[in-house]
Design a protein around this motif. Structure first.
Motif, PDB file in Angstrom:
ATOM      1  N   VAL A 168       1.171  -1.240  -0.007  1.00 33.08           N
ATOM      2  CA  VAL A 168      -0.051   0.004  -0.051  1.00 33.08           C
ATOM      3  C   VAL A 168       0.805   1.089   0.060  1.00 33.08           C
ATOM      4  CG1 VAL A 168      -1.646   1.496   1.406  1.00 33.08           C
ATOM      5  CG2 VAL A 168      -1.916  -0.997   1.017  1.00 33.08           C
ATOM      6  N   ALA A 169       1.849   1.117   0.971  1.00 32.69           N
ATOM      7  CA  ALA A 169       2.703   2.349   0.849  1.00 32.69           C
ATOM      8  C   ALA A 169       3.468   2.522  -0.504  1.00 32.69           C
ATOM      9  CB  ALA A 169       3.824   2.291   2.006  1.00 32.69           C
ATOM     10  N   ASN A 170       4.055   1.475  -1.343  1.00 26.93           N
ATOM     11  CA  ASN A 170       4.582   1.627  -2.467  1.00 26.93           C
ATOM     12  C   ASN A 170       3.714   2.022  -3.619  1.00 26.93           C
ATOM     13  OD1 ASN A 170       7.149   1.180  -1.808  1.00 26.93           O
ATOM     14  ND2 ASN A 170       6.906  -1.149  -1.997  1.00 26.93           N
ATOM     15  N   SER A 171       2.305   1.927  -3.295  1.00 27.65           N
ATOM     16  CA  SER A 171       1.158   2.309  -4.214  1.00 27.65           C
ATOM     17  C   SER A 171       0.938   3.849  -4.340  1.00 27.65           C
ATOM     18  CB  SER A 171      -0.121   1.572  -4.043  1.00 27.65           C
ATOM     19  OG  SER A 171      -0.732   1.982  -2.801  1.00 27.65           O
ATOM     20  N   VAL A 172       1.574   4.625  -3.539  1.00 24.98           N
ATOM     21  CA  VAL A 172       1.111   5.854  -3.255  1.00 24.98           C
ATOM     22  C   VAL A 172       1.812   6.795  -4.328  1.00 24.98           C
ATOM     23  CG1 VAL A 172       1.442   8.175  -1.865  1.00 24.98           C
ATOM     24  CG2 VAL A 172       0.846   6.010  -0.712  1.00 24.98           C
ATOM     25  N   PRO A 173       1.012   7.572  -5.366  1.00 30.88           N
ATOM     26  CA  PRO A 173       1.435   8.065  -6.426  1.00 30.88           C
ATOM     27  C   PRO A 173       2.330   9.120  -6.034  1.00 30.88           C
ATOM     28  CG  PRO A 173      -1.023   8.622  -6.091  1.00 30.88           C
ATOM     29  CD  PRO A 173      -0.557   7.672  -5.021  1.00 30.88           C
ATOM     30  N   LYS A 174       3.207   9.162  -7.036  1.00 27.92           N
ATOM     31  CA  LYS A 174       4.156  10.440  -6.781  1.00 27.92           C
ATOM     32  C   LYS A 174       3.730  11.622  -6.864  1.00 27.92           C
ATOM     33  CE  LYS A 174       7.852   7.500  -7.140  1.00 27.92           C
ATOM     34  NZ  LYS A 174       7.772   6.814  -6.127  1.00 27.92           N
TER      35      LYS A 174
END
Length: 190
Positions: A168-174
């Motif tokens: 989930v943390a890695n899915s946060v958009p830039k």
């Protein structure tokens, strides 16, 4: 001198605010600009009232999360309850933290039990550090330890929670380009 933004996101009690106050006092005495984003502005008022720094409301998860184990076994299972269960919720919290960091023009972010603030700082490229105790700062590069070793919590459950939080943390958009960024060249009007 730097602008240091101090953050407290999770946990209760006054320990987090007290630790951040000591940091703020030292930073202010050294000539740095300081601002704070706090989980709870009401309970910290008496402790921080004499601090000559802006006190801001931190973005916090305000929804009830259901379906999680009653006996949270590690830090991942704890933060699932505070926005790390699904990407859209976490993205909203990160966006709030990014906005605070951008508006305060933070050069450095220091978090006390503030995982989402640390994630936001990292995605913005702002230098960051965490302070706290072992409960909020688990050992790096190892599986999160079981916090309830007197219970029979399956290690697979803890590993699944940690993998889910990471995904989930890695899915946060830039972040989009900052609206406060200075343009590189002026365009004629008209």
């Amino acid at each position: 001198m730097a602008h240091v933004h101090l953050c407290w996101e999770l946990g209760g009690g006054m320990g987090h605010a007290g630790r951040l106050k000591l940091l703020a006092q030292g930073l202010l005495a050294a000539g740095h600009a300081v601002s704070l984003s706090l989980r709870d502005l009401t309970v910290t008022q008496s402790v921080l009232a004499d601090l000559p720094a802006p006190l801001l409301q931190a973005p916090v998860w305000g929804h009830r999360t259901v379906g999680l184990p009653e006996n949270r076994g590690n830090l991942a299972e704890i933060i699932l309850e505070y926005g790390y269960l699904e990407p859209d919720g976490l993205a909203g919290l990160v966006q709030g933290w990014r906005a605070l960091m951008t508006l305060t023009r933070a050069d450095i972010v220091i978090g006390d039990y503030a995982p989402t603030a640390m994630l936001a700082a990292r995605t913005l490229g702002v230098r960051s550090a965490s302070v706290g105790i072992g409960f909020t700062l688990p050992p790096p590069r190892r599986a999160l330890p079981c916090l309830r070793d007197w219970e029979s919590i399956p290690p697979q459950r803890l590993a699944q929670a940690e993998a889910h939080v990471l995904a989930v943390a890695n899915s946060v958009p830039k972040p989009p380009p900052s609206p406060l960024a200075t343009p590189t060249s002026a365009q004629p009007m008209g």
